[in-house]
Design an enzyme around this catalytic site. Sequence first.
Site, mmCIF file in Angstrom:
data_model
loop_
_atom_site.group_PDB
_atom_site.id
_atom_site.type_symbol
_atom_site.label_atom_id
_atom_site.label_comp_id
_atom_site.label_asym_id
_atom_site.label_seq_id
_atom_site.Cartn_x
_atom_site.Cartn_y
_atom_site.Cartn_z
ATOM 1 N N GLU A 107 0.804 -1.227 0.000
ATOM 2 C CA GLU A 107 0.000 0.000 0.000
ATOM 3 C C GLU A 107 0.839 1.280 0.000
ATOM 4 O O GLU A 107 0.446 2.285 0.582
ATOM 5 C CB GLU A 107 -0.958 0.007 1.192
ATOM 6 C CG GLU A 107 -1.959 -1.127 1.180
ATOM 7 C CD GLU A 107 -3.018 -0.999 2.260
ATOM 8 O OE1 GLU A 107 -2.737 -0.390 3.309
ATOM 9 O OE2 GLU A 107 -4.127 -1.510 2.054
ATOM 10 N N GLU B 253 -5.269 -9.132 0.866
ATOM 11 C CA GLU B 253 -6.175 -8.984 2.011
ATOM 12 C C GLU B 253 -7.599 -9.018 1.465
ATOM 13 O O GLU B 253 -7.878 -8.401 0.439
ATOM 14 C CB GLU B 253 -5.977 -7.648 2.748
ATOM 15 C CG GLU B 253 -4.651 -7.469 3.452
ATOM 16 C CD GLU B 253 -4.512 -6.076 4.080
ATOM 17 O OE1 GLU B 253 -5.519 -5.316 4.077
ATOM 18 O OE2 GLU B 253 -3.415 -5.740 4.550
#
Length: 452
Positions: A160, A261
């Site tokens: 991220e 995720e």
Amino acid sequence: MKASAVTAALAVGASTVLAAPSIKARDDVTPITVKGNAFFKGAERFYIRGVDYQPGGSSDLADPIADADGCKRDIAKFKELGLNTIRVYSVDNSKNHDECMNALADAGIYLVLDVNTPKYSINRAKPKESYNDVYLQYIFATVDAFAGYKNTLAFFSGNEVINDGPSSSAAPYVKAVTRDLRQYIRSRKYREIPVGYSAADIDTNRLQMAQYMNCGSDDERSDFFAFNDYSWCDPSSFKTSGWDQKVKNFTGYGLPLFLSEYGCNTNKRQFQEVSSLYSTDMTGVYSGGLVYEYSQEASNYGLVEISGNNVKELPDFDALKTAFEKTSNPSGDGNYNKTGGANPCPAKDAPNWDVDNDALPAIPEPAKKYMTEGAGKGPGFAGPGSQDRGTQSTATAEPGSGSATGSSSSGTSTSSKGAAAGLTVPSLTMAPVVVGAVTLLSTVFGAGLVLL
């Protein structure tokens, strides 16, 4: 996890080069390899069925793979869930991991490992400064610590780092780190361990980032691409969640793709998405995913609650167990893309994609010696960090400069005429994305550990 500014320099002794640690690893483990856009275990297609695993989260950073007792305690639960993979966000590269890694191997469980820590990572606000030789020494030492285990499935070069349009300007540094890790693995004559990136759950530039990590010369390309996705919130469906559109968008992509995720917790989690993820609706494009997350932390995504040596199963544990038990992998090869191949680099589209050209920064000059001499001992969690220390890159890399002896671990063509060449960026008409708390609150640091 918000990393503090680092003011102390990390002394890396140039004259003292340590050999990679002697690892007593299991020899009877079949390593995972890449063919086309899929993972394989020998001749059999491999789908990731896993969880994200970092007990303590960001508030109590610890290395779960160095905690042999805790690892063995949790392996019993992993087996009960039917897992074959775990993801760990941060490890201490100064510690020994033999006992846990071998116990995982005995249980048939592979590790996907983030090489970064909160103190050693690319800072999305200052990517040029944080891409330096001190940082590379740390992550190369992490590779040294885990490359000898055959159940090390893959390394994440970042997590991220890009979380909106403006931060996409850091993409060349993320790609450079991926290139450097792949070159280091080959130069040190390790087996071909895939290296890739874990992208944030944002529509803004997810597809551009995927294209970017699969364009250019072979040494510049990633071995796989993963992204976090919280858009399926039960009760939902393949179409209502927008997952059908994502499959369409990524059809023809030349690298293995999986969810790093998933598991929206806005409503009661039933993990209905599992039946789609491992069906032929998706397996031609996706190779499974990792549920967020094993242990209960502040963000309330946990499958279990850990208190000392006691592990209490929460309702989500049973829900996931049931979903996995009801869902088998497709027979055969799942209709994967056998050709693979590179795609053209995405064009600049500011403010959503703010990358001017295809050029990457060259590896910082002092870090070049690691390719031939090794990285030496890792400083571990106790190290002072690398965010503002070390020597930066001062040049632009030539395509192919990150090559090393050995074949590509991606096993795919570098030609843009491959199957991935038709991949195009669609208009953003996907179903509304419910972004998990992990993404919403991620900090300016693209650390390997972003847990809340």
